[in-house]
Design an enzyme around this catalytic site. Structure first.
Site, PDB file in Angstrom:
ATOM      1  CB  SER A   6      -8.178   3.735   2.506  1.00  9.30           C
ATOM      2  OG  SER A   6      -7.394   3.105   3.497  1.00  9.30           O
ATOM      3  CB  SER A  62      -8.507   0.850   5.340  1.00  6.12           C
ATOM      4  OG  SER A  62      -9.230   2.034   5.190  1.00  6.12           O
ATOM      5  CE  LYS A 117      -3.987   2.016   2.440  1.00  9.37           C
ATOM      6  NZ  LYS A 117      -4.931   1.849   3.561  1.00  9.37           N
TER       7      LYS A 117
HETATM    8  N1  GLN Z   1     -13.158   4.205   5.729  1.00  6.50           N
HETATM    9  C1  GLN Z   1     -12.636   4.621   6.988  1.00  6.50           C
HETATM   10  C2  GLN Z   1     -12.263   6.085   6.924  1.00  6.50           C
HETATM   11  O1  GLN Z   1     -12.488   6.668   5.932  1.00  6.50           O
HETATM   12  C3  GLN Z   1     -11.498   3.758   7.392  1.00  6.50           C
HETATM   13  C4  GLN Z   1     -10.217   4.145   6.774  1.00  6.50           C
HETATM   14  C5  GLN Z   1      -9.076   3.278   7.173  1.00  6.50           C
HETATM   15  O2  GLN Z   1      -9.247   2.224   7.805  1.00  6.50           O
HETATM   16  N2  GLN Z   1      -7.880   3.727   6.832  1.00  6.50           N
HETATM   17  O3  GLN Z   1     -11.768   6.646   7.837  1.00  6.50           O
END
Ligand code: GLN
Length: 487
Positions: free
Chosen positions: A154, A178, A79
């Protein structure tokens, strides 16, 4: 069967038995990237040259009889918020579009020491804020099972690459879901490890008290193997836990007999699609007929989880992202009038809308007039959520829930409605709030033939038991069908 279609553990065996070489594996996956990347868009950067060099070095070492790690020569994608020395680490943001870190994250040192073949960097929501990878400054990533749909986020690139065969394993990061949410939407396996079990050194911070790096792959064993590579104490991360970490893949066994599975009623209520509910309940019933004991439990504070998460995560983000000021590294505005104007323009131009929204929300909840009403209260609810989990784990070994309320939605469908987007995390954020480990497993397809996810949650540092339960379910399914057939 092509090499890219195989799991990491199968490829590892084949390498040892000389049925294929690391160079052949690497070339096959790179060919797959060339074939499908136009349609999927999983990568921000592909490192063809260095990947091939690593594969050749692995083949030479194997020929010389060196004792290599089982994942040596297995292709992996990283990532793009994990620092890679000499390789751009953009966080899919304009702010870091051309940033090349001078150091490796601890997990990268571990991946490199295992001689895994690093294929490149995966697309993501900007600074890991989002649930669809649509907030990336770079480009869209599409769901390999239906390219009109989002891959989740994400870590959308990390999950999509597993489902498209563009990587055999990937690393993601999980602050509120994410890893698990995109894994569920792309039909892959993804685990968020216990907070403190994987070093965050070199992970670009979003919400430091919630962030955790974790593995994605096609099978539970693959995820267990990669978790064993990346876990462990690191003195460069003060929140890293000093303890003996087991070899999870070696300890893997599928004994569901007597396993007490808690099913919290709050995760099956309003807002969860009927098809998702049905498939998750069916999975739980199957585990029951294979010896597990099912117990209905209650986690009443779940209803406050989204609010709590978005207050804590945004507060930490507003502080963590203060470092992007145009001075230390990254983007700097071209025309400005003095220092303050330079800060303002740099941050206005360098960050996208979602990141700005979080910084504003976070700054607001930390401001002196509102700190007690919002941030302090959220921290109190966090304690309650953690305590409810701790109580639940007195009665059961594992908790089973849906990973996501629905299957993948269409690109563009939710991006204009942040609240709707935030509710996609309703089943995953509690796990980060309480610092627990959890894994998402594919549990069938809905009527649109899109994957759905079963989430298993464990108590702190119970990864082995969690992976064993997951392995038990995988055996019942006769393995998971992860790869897209429609690309
Ligand atoms: N979708 C969640 C957010 O927007 C989680 C993001 C994540 O786990 N990095 O904060």
């Amino acid at each position: 069967m092509k090499l890219y279609e195989k799991t990491a553990s199968e490829l590892s065996e084949m390498l040892r038995n000389k049925e294929c070489s690391a160079v052949e594996i690497c070339n096959d996956v790179i060919e797959r990237i060339h074939e499908t990347e136009d349609k999927v868009g999983a990568y921000v950067t592909v490192c063809e040259e260095s990947a091939k060099e690593n594969a050749a070095a692995v083949d030479k070492a194997l020929a010389d009889g060196e004792n290599l790690h089982p994942l040596a020569g297995i292709p992996i994608g990283i990532k793009d918020n994990i620092s890679t020395k000499g390789i751009k680490t953009t966080c899919s943001s304009r702010m870091l579009e051309n940033y090349v870190p001078p150091f490796n994250a601890t997990v990268m040192e571990k991946v490199n020491n295992a001689k895994m073949t690093v294929l490149g960097k995966m697309n993501m929501d900007e600074f890991a804020m989002g649930s669809s990878t649509e907030t990336s400054y770079m480009h869209l990533t599409r769901n390999p099972h239906n390219t009109e749909c989002v891959p989740g986020g994400s870590s959308g690139g990390s999950a999509a690459a597993i489902a498209s065969g563009e990587a055999v394993l990937t690393l993601g990061s999980d602050t509120g879901g994410s890893i698990r949410q995109p894994a569920a939407l792309c039909g892959a396996v993804g685990m968020k490890p216990t907070y403190g079990s994987v070093s965050r050194y070199g992970l670009v911070a979003f919400a430091s008290s919630l962030d955790q790096i974790g593995p994605l792959g096609k099978s539970v064993k693959d995820v267990a193997m990669l978790q064993s590579v990346i876990c462990g104490h690191d003195r460069r991360d003060a929140t890293s836990k000093f303890m003996e970490y087991p070899d999870y893949a070696a300890g893997l066994e599928s004994n569901l007999k007597g396993l007490k599975i808690g099913v919290p009623k709050e995760y099956f209520g309003e807002g969860i699609d009927a098809e998702v509910k049905d498939s998750v309940m069916k999975a739980i019933k199957e585990m029951e007929s294979n010896g597990a004991e099912i117990k209905e439990i209650s986690l009443p504070s779940t209803q406050y989880a989204i609010n709590t998460y978005y207050i804590i995560a945004s507060a930490e983000a507003s502080s963590n992202l203060a470092r992007f000021d145009g001075v230390k590294y990254g983007y700097r505005a071209k025309d400005y009038d003095g220092l303050v104007d330079m800060y303002e323009k740099t941050r206005s131009e360098g960050f996208g809308d979602e990141v700005k929204r979080r910084i504003m929300l976070g700054t607001f909840v930390l401001s002196s007039g509102y700190f007690d009403a919002y941030y302090k209260k959220a921290k109190r609810v966090q304690n309650r959520i953690s305590a409810e989990f701790a109580d639940a784990f007195k009665e059961c070994d594992i908790i089973a829930t849906p990973t996501v309320p629905s299957s993948a939605f269409k690109i563009g469908e939710n991006i204009g409605d942040p609240i709707k987007m935030y509710y996609n995390d309703v089943c995953t954020v509690t796990v980060n709030i309480a610092g627990l480990p959890a894994i998402s497993l594919p549990c069938g397809r809905d009527s649109k033939n899109m994957p759905m996810g079963l989430q298993l949650i464990g108590s702190k540092f119970s990864e082995q038991q969690l992976l064993n339960a997951a392995f038990g379910y995988e055996q019942i399914c006769g393995g998971f069908d992860v790869l897209s057939k429609s690309l």
